[in-house]
Motif scaffolding. Structure first.
Motif, PDB file in Angstrom:
ATOM      1  N   ASN A  64     -46.331 -35.205  -4.755  1.00 16.14           N
ATOM      2  CA  ASN A  64     -45.378 -34.325  -4.071  1.00 16.14           C
ATOM      3  C   ASN A  64     -45.071 -33.089  -4.889  1.00 16.14           C
ATOM      4  O   ASN A  64     -45.074 -31.967  -4.377  1.00 16.14           O
ATOM      5  CB  ASN A  64     -44.077 -35.087  -3.814  1.00 16.14           C
ATOM      6  N   LEU A  65     -44.809 -33.284  -6.175  1.00 10.30           N
ATOM      7  CA  LEU A  65     -44.491 -32.146  -7.029  1.00 10.30           C
ATOM      8  C   LEU A  65     -45.648 -31.172  -7.093  1.00 10.30           C
ATOM      9  O   LEU A  65     -45.466 -29.954  -6.994  1.00 10.30           O
ATOM     10  CB  LEU A  65     -44.126 -32.625  -8.436  1.00 10.30           C
ATOM     11  N   VAL A  66     -46.857 -31.715  -7.247  1.00  9.78           N
ATOM     12  CA  VAL A  66     -48.025 -30.834  -7.343  1.00  9.78           C
ATOM     13  C   VAL A  66     -48.177 -30.017  -6.065  1.00  9.78           C
ATOM     14  O   VAL A  66     -48.419 -28.810  -6.097  1.00  9.78           O
ATOM     15  CB  VAL A  66     -49.296 -31.660  -7.630  1.00  9.78           C
ATOM     16  N   LEU A  67     -48.017 -30.697  -4.919  1.00 12.23           N
ATOM     17  CA  LEU A  67     -48.140 -29.975  -3.653  1.00 12.23           C
ATOM     18  C   LEU A  67     -47.118 -28.852  -3.554  1.00 12.23           C
ATOM     19  O   LEU A  67     -47.417 -27.743  -3.123  1.00 12.23           O
ATOM     20  CB  LEU A  67     -47.957 -30.944  -2.479  1.00 12.23           C
ATOM     21  N   ILE A  68     -45.884 -29.150  -3.975  1.00 13.66           N
ATOM     22  CA  ILE A  68     -44.856 -28.116  -3.913  1.00 13.66           C
ATOM     23  C   ILE A  68     -45.184 -26.976  -4.870  1.00 13.66           C
ATOM     24  O   ILE A  68     -45.021 -25.804  -4.534  1.00 13.66           O
ATOM     25  CB  ILE A  68     -43.466 -28.719  -4.226  1.00 13.66           C
ATOM     26  N   VAL A  69     -45.678 -27.318  -6.060  1.00 18.89           N
ATOM     27  CA  VAL A  69     -46.025 -26.268  -7.029  1.00 18.89           C
ATOM     28  C   VAL A  69     -47.141 -25.391  -6.478  1.00 18.89           C
ATOM     29  O   VAL A  69     -47.097 -24.162  -6.554  1.00 18.89           O
ATOM     30  CB  VAL A  69     -46.412 -26.890  -8.380  1.00 18.89           C
ATOM     31  N   ILE A  70     -48.149 -26.039  -5.866  1.00 22.82           N
ATOM     32  CA  ILE A  70     -49.246 -25.248  -5.291  1.00 22.82           C
ATOM     33  C   ILE A  70     -48.700 -24.323  -4.217  1.00 22.82           C
ATOM     34  O   ILE A  70     -48.976 -23.133  -4.184  1.00 22.82           O
ATOM     35  CB  ILE A  70     -50.326 -26.165  -4.684  1.00 22.82           C
ATOM     36  N   GLY A  71     -47.893 -24.895  -3.330  1.00 21.23           N
ATOM     37  CA  GLY A  71     -47.366 -24.090  -2.233  1.00 21.23           C
ATOM     38  C   GLY A  71     -46.502 -22.942  -2.721  1.00 21.23           C
ATOM     39  O   GLY A  71     -46.489 -21.858  -2.141  1.00 21.23           O
ATOM     40  N   THR A  72     -45.799 -23.156  -3.821  1.00 21.66           N
ATOM     41  CA  THR A  72     -44.895 -22.119  -4.311  1.00 21.66           C
ATOM     42  C   THR A  72     -45.626 -21.039  -5.081  1.00 21.66           C
ATOM     43  O   THR A  72     -45.449 -19.846  -4.839  1.00 21.66           O
ATOM     44  CB  THR A  72     -43.840 -22.736  -5.241  1.00 21.66           C
ATOM     45  N   PHE A  73     -46.462 -21.456  -6.030  1.00 19.25           N
ATOM     46  CA  PHE A  73     -47.000 -20.486  -6.980  1.00 19.25           C
ATOM     47  C   PHE A  73     -48.446 -20.111  -6.754  1.00 19.25           C
ATOM     48  O   PHE A  73     -48.910 -19.092  -7.242  1.00 19.25           O
ATOM     49  CB  PHE A  73     -46.843 -21.032  -8.401  1.00 19.25           C
ATOM     50  N   PHE A  74     -49.177 -20.955  -6.053  1.00 18.77           N
ATOM     51  CA  PHE A  74     -50.609 -20.723  -5.986  1.00 18.77           C
ATOM     52  C   PHE A  74     -51.083 -20.247  -4.634  1.00 18.77           C
ATOM     53  O   PHE A  74     -52.272 -20.171  -4.380  1.00 18.77           O
ATOM     54  CB  PHE A  74     -51.369 -22.006  -6.362  1.00 18.77           C
ATOM     55  N   ARG A  75     -50.151 -19.959  -3.729  1.00 20.60           N
ATOM     56  CA  ARG A  75     -50.576 -19.516  -2.410  1.00 20.60           C
ATOM     57  C   ARG A  75     -50.067 -18.109  -2.183  1.00 20.60           C
ATOM     58  O   ARG A  75     -48.874 -17.855  -2.236  1.00 20.60           O
ATOM     59  CB  ARG A  75     -50.007 -20.451  -1.332  1.00 20.60           C
ATOM     60  N   GLY A  76     -51.012 -17.189  -1.908  1.00 22.94           N
ATOM     61  CA  GLY A  76     -50.640 -15.799  -1.697  1.00 22.94           C
ATOM     62  C   GLY A  76     -50.841 -15.393  -0.247  1.00 22.94           C
ATOM     63  O   GLY A  76     -50.811 -16.236   0.639  1.00 22.94           O
ATOM     64  N   PRO A  77     -51.061 -14.086  -0.030  1.00 29.10           N
ATOM     65  CA  PRO A  77     -51.216 -13.603   1.350  1.00 29.10           C
ATOM     66  C   PRO A  77     -52.321 -14.335   2.088  1.00 29.10           C
ATOM     67  O   PRO A  77     -53.397 -14.570   1.526  1.00 29.10           O
ATOM     68  CB  PRO A  77     -51.562 -12.119   1.161  1.00 29.10           C
ATOM     69  N   GLY A  78     -52.030 -14.673   3.338  1.00 33.09           N
ATOM     70  CA  GLY A  78     -53.023 -15.392   4.133  1.00 33.09           C
ATOM     71  C   GLY A  78     -53.200 -16.827   3.680  1.00 33.09           C
ATOM     72  O   GLY A  78     -54.153 -17.493   4.059  1.00 33.09           O
TER      73      GLY A  78
END
Lengths: 138, 428, 463
Positions: free
Chosen positions: B399-413
């Motif tokens: 869960n934490l990893v998914l949230i971290v990816i969604g927060t910091f590793f996802r940009g435009p599009g």
């Protein structure tokens, strides 16, 4: 103990200050009504939006009276024929200086402070009630 | 004078706190405090056992209710005025920015703490018999917390609010059969608009807080009736193992023992009924492990309250909650992100709407609810529970990893863009 | 365990108390209070009377707010800008300086942000000036403030802002409507500009875009019209004025300020020159209109237009069914009309036109009005680049009669045409001929084609 007391006092003070609004979404209490030249001598000018009468006397100057009856808030009318204010709702009658002459009104009509601004306009402040003999000499 | 003493004693009728009787009466003669036992077990007071997370979560909720009611004096839940009122809070209301910031940071903190509390309860195995249903209530409280945070998120009516809720409700609409309809019920329409705002407001200030309070009351009540907080029984003094608590009902009706009357203990006359007690029975020897709630528990609680309050206040003094531009349905920010606690879900949804948006969260919630009934191991001892602990830890980390990816590793599009390559606005 | 707990609790309580005091202090010392204090010092300096001086200095700090429901905003600028309506503050340092030249646009009626931009709701400097993240309308720089006049003053010439008139003129004559819709009329190749002023693009961006569209807006198909700096600025002014916002009737009524230009158009449309002269030029049937507004009041003139028989029974002046604004515009025109104007009007009337000429004139008007010139050029020369279209550019129309019949061209105008590709595998050309059948009637299209045919150049000999 002192600390606790002062803490409670400061918190209460902050709560009260929080609840007092800093700005009002209403027409302002102080406003400009125009240049002195816009107002005739003799019978007063009635400003409906601001609910005030603007009196202009040749010798003594300007005075502004509230047009709100002190009984229950209806708008009074000024009659030049008898130089008195009459309230249509319950028949209160006020003399030319605002004193209650007749009827259920409990106190006299308010007179508001009127001053001159630096750009030559008259400013009325409804937050400042003045005695009935207050005049602004222009 | 006597009159003052008489008035005082008509209000405060207990014995002085210097006496044991007085300490007990402080608890059970007081409507606010009598949810506590008069005495608590020493182990339950240890910081490292619970980290006081339950209390902290509750205190955060109280901060939220207080600041929330204050904010209600200046907030109108209608689209043109809502944003203006947020600006008023920021610029003209006395202590407006401070109170609003306290509300926002306490909300984020509560989501974090309720999650940490759940982890603590799991790791201490405190969901096992007889506390299974309290765990279920806890999961419901978790869902209510997320719901309160989600409904509150929309109220500022800025771009962040508008699009976060658009994305969030769209994720929810993937639920089969009812998804679309529930979404329309929630929004009061087909898109996020004035109907959605007033409904979210009603949910946020009336419906969800009432449910939260009701369930919290039950949650606290059950702690008492389950015999208090769980204890690491395997660590207690081994000298009197048979004097330790019996978990669950004894195999046969426990014989009633006679005990000498103590001058410090108050006795009530209760009905004696036949039947098996369902909760832990306490043997008299155990009373030595217990200390009076006042002062030992209460001061700890008060300290936890102070830490929570001063922490939130300090953060609010230095970091004011942000406000973006007015909500503009015509202008979608790129990327448009859900609130941070749903970003894990949004990440899953980006791979598969059905699996990520429906199946995964549903399974997660069901799995959480089922834990106490699925776990047949009666032991709370960590060395006996390796599997359970590992599984849960993996669940938390994923869960934490998914949230971290969604927060910091996802940009435009929703493209995968590491934060050191491209400045990505983190979701709030 | 015994002593320490109360001590820790006590210490934390002191900390909580300190934080509360800090929060109260933070809330009690906003920057605007300092500005007000400085202003009071300034005012008190000029106060000779010691009593009033003390009274001035004792004025409690307060947020000043102008509620403007008609403009849908709240302006709090005067919380710091305390001298805007005080002529004695002419030479005061900012933010206390007097704002001269407002005329009827008094702050209590108009606020500040409607002209200047910025964030009226804010009470600290950077936020109020809008120079923060998440506020799209920062203060307009001095160069562009006058563009805001166009937000209300939509008709005619705005006194003091020739850029708006020039911008509007350029828009209509350079063919912008060929690609851009404005108020529902125009093409769809580029974005709709009806509310361009509300799109919050900075004036700087707009001006650079007019000077070099491709550089500023990468991949744009908009040709470079080679405007000079002044033209780009005029167009920028015009764009900034296109806000189309909701306004109370007090404010939107000025959108209908009678413009002499509109009056002139009406004068021509109603053919007043047939009976009246101006300064001796024109007809003699009715009175000469030079200086007529000096001889008669506006109300008299208005009545004359409504009911000519009332003022001059037996007059042969017909009753024109003109609405209030039209009548005001005519009177406005007459207040400044000269013999030269009459001369121009007569010249344009020219000789009686044949029906064919009428059609060609109408077609020429539509060619400009609907923006055909934007792609095909004001002289029909074509030449605007259109990558991967056959020929690589928008075609010239000067030889269209060589390749098409009139009916074929009518068809193309009605239904539009996508240009054939140069390279089949290449990208779609950005420019295409839109379909005009929804905006132009068949009669309009016929007239356009008549106009085109009147412009055809003889084909060069093949050898």
């Amino acid at each position: 103990m002192v600390a606790l007391g002062s803490g409670v006092a400061v918190s209460l003070g902050a709560v009260v200050r929080f609840l007092v609004p800093s700005v009002f979404y209403e027409p302002p209490q102080t406003f400009k009504i125009g240049n002195p030249a816009d107002f005739p001598f003799g019978p007063p000018t009635f400003l409906a939006d601001e609910k005030i009468f603007v009196f202009r006397d040749r010798e003594k100057g300007f005075a502004v009276a509230s047009a709100v009856c002190t009984h229950l808030g209806c708008t009074v009318g000024y009659f030049q024929s008898d130089q008195r204010f009459h309230c249509p709702c319950h028949g209160s009658v006020f003399a030319a200086n605002g004193a209650v002459q007749h009827g259920p009104a409990p106190k006299a009509l308010n007179w508001f402070e009127v001053t001159m601004t630096r750009d030559g306009q008259l400013r009325v402040d409804k937050d400042k009630v003045v005695p009935s003999n207050y005049r602004l000499m222009v | 004078m006597n009159l003052i003493r008489e008035i005082w004693q008509s209000i405060v009728r207990r014995d002085p706190l210097s006496t044991d009787k007085g300490k007990s009466e402080l608890v059970f003669l007081n409507v606010w405090l009598h949810i506590h036992p008069a005495k608590v077990k020493k182990e339950n007071l240890r910081f490292r056992y619970t980290f006081y997370l339950g209390f902290i979560t509750f205190f955060l909720f109280m901060i939220l209710v207080t600041t929330g009611i204050a904010l209600m004096c200046y907030y109108r839940p209608f689209p043109p005025q809502a944003y203006q009122d947020m600006k008023d809070l920021q610029f003209v209301v006395f202590m407006g920015p401070f109170l609003r910031s306290m509300h926002r940071w306490a909300a984020h903190a509560m989501v974090v703490c309720v999650f940490l509390h759940m982890c603590r309860v799991f790791y201490s195995g405190s969901y096992k018999k007889p506390r299974q249903f309290n765990w279920v209530i806890g999961v419901l409280l978790l869902l209510l917390t997320l719901g309160l945070s989600f409904t509150g998120y929309l109220l500022p009516w800025d771009q962040l609010a508008y699009w976060a809720i658009t994305v969030g409700t769209n994720i929810g609409s993937y639920a089969p059969l009812v998804g679309g309809q529930v979404r329309e019920l929630l929004l009061g329409g087909h898109t996020v608009g004035e109907a959605a705002l007033i409904r979210f407001y009603v949910l946020h200030v009336a419906v969800l807080p009432s449910l939260m309070i009701l369930l919290t009351v039950v949650h606290f009540w059950r702690i008492r009736k389950d015999g208090g907080l769980s204890r690491p029984t395997w660590r207690l003094k081994p000298s009197r193992p048979e004097a330790l608590v019996t978990i669950g009902a004894p195999p046969e009706t426990a014989p009633l023992k006679t005990v000498p009357a103590s001058k410090d203990k108050t006795y009530g006359l209760m009905e004696v009924v036949t039947g098996k007690p369902i909760f832990e029975t306490i043997t008299p020897e155990e009373e030595e492990d217990a200390v009076f709630s006042y002062p030992y528990a209460f001061f700890r609680e008060a300290i936890a309250l102070m830490v929570t309050v001063t922490g939130i206040m300090a953060i609010s003094l230095f970091f004011h909650a942000p406000l973006e531009a007015l909500a503009n349905p015509a202008k979608t920010p790129n990327p448009a992100k859900a609130p941070w606690y749903f970003l894990g879900l949004q990440e899953l949804v980006s791979h598969s709407a059905l699996l990520g948006g429906v199946v995964a969260p549903a399974l997660m919630v069901l799995a959480l609810l089922a834990i106490p009934y699925f776990d047949r191991n009666p032991s709370r001892r960590p060395s006996d529970r390796k599997w359970a602990i590992w599984l849960f830890t993996i669940f938390v980390v994923v869960n934490l990893v998914l949230i971290v990816i969604g927060t910091f590793f996802r940009g435009p599009g929703w493209a995968f863009v590491p934060p050191w390559v491209h400045v990505v606005a983190g979701a709030e | 365990m015994g002593r320490r707990l109360p001590q820790i609790f006590f210490a934390l309580s002191m900390l909580a108390l300190a934080l509360i005091v800090a929060a109260v202090w933070q809330a009690s010392t906003p920057s605007w209070k300092n500005y007000q204090h400085s202003f009071l010092q300034l005012e008190a300096q000029e106060e000779p009377n010691a009593v009033t001086k003390a009274a001035v200095l004792a004025t409690p700090p307060q947020i000043h707010q102008t509620l403007l429901p008609g403009l849908q905003r709240v302006d709090r600028c005067t919380t710091c800008h305390l001298g805007v309506d005080d002529p004695t503050m002419k030479n005061a340092p900012e933010p206390f300086r007097y704002h001269a030249g407002l005329g009827p646009h008094i702050p209590s009626k108009f606020g500040c942000t409607i002209c200047h931009g910025g964030q009226g709701l804010a009470t600290d400097k950077d936020d109020a000036h809008g120079k923060v993240q998440f506020w799209d309308t920062p203060l307009l720089s001095k160069d562009y403030i006058r563009a805001s006049c166009g937000r209300c003053h939509k008709e005619g010439d705005v006194p003091g802002v020739p850029e708006l008139t020039e911008g509007r003129r350029l828009f209509e004559t350079q063919g912008c409507r060929g690609c851009h819709k404005l108020n529902g009329v125009g093409g769809s190749i580029g974005p709709d500009l009806t509310e361009e002023g509300a799109s919050h693009r900075s004036p700087d961006w707009l001006e650079r875009h007019f000077l070099a569209p491709n550089v500023v807006s990468a991949g744009s198909a908009m040709p470079n019209f080679h405007f000079d700096r002044e033209q780009a600025r005029a167009l920028t002014y015009y764009m900034l004025s296109l806000t189309n916002e909701e306004m109370g009737s007090y404010y939107s009524s000025v959108r209908l300020i009678p413009s002499p230009e509109y009056g002139r158009q009406l004068f021509v449309a109603k053919d007043c020159i047939v009976c009246h002269a101006i300064g001796g030029t024109g007809a003699k049937a009715g009175p000469d209109l030079l200086g007529v507004t000096k001889r008669h009041s506006p109300e008299w003139l208005d009545e004359q237009l409504v009911n000519p028989q009332l003022v001059y029974p037996g007059s042969s002046m017909p009753e024109y069914d003109l609405e209030t604004n039209a009548r005001k515009a005519l009177v406005a025109f007459m207040s400044s009309a000269t013999a030269q104007d009459a001369q121009n009007i007569l010249a344009h009337r020219g000789n009686a036109l044949t029906p064919a000429d009428v059609a060609i004139e109408a077609g020429k008007r539509d060619f400009a009005r609907f923006g055909c010139a934007g792609c095909h050029g004001t002289e029909l020369q074509g030449g605007v680049p259109n990558p991967n279209a056959q020929g690589g550019q928008v075609p010239s129309l000067l030889h269209v009669s060589d390749d098409y019949t009139k009916d074929e061209v009518i068809e193309i105008i009605r239904n539009g045409k996508v240009p054939p590709l140069d390279k089949a595998s290449g990208p779609t050309p950005p420019l295409y001929m839109p379909s005009w059948k929804h905006l132009l009637s068949d009669e309009d299209i016929h007239q356009l084609v008549d106009f085109l045919w009147s412009k055809q150049e003889k084909a060069k000999d093949a050898w």
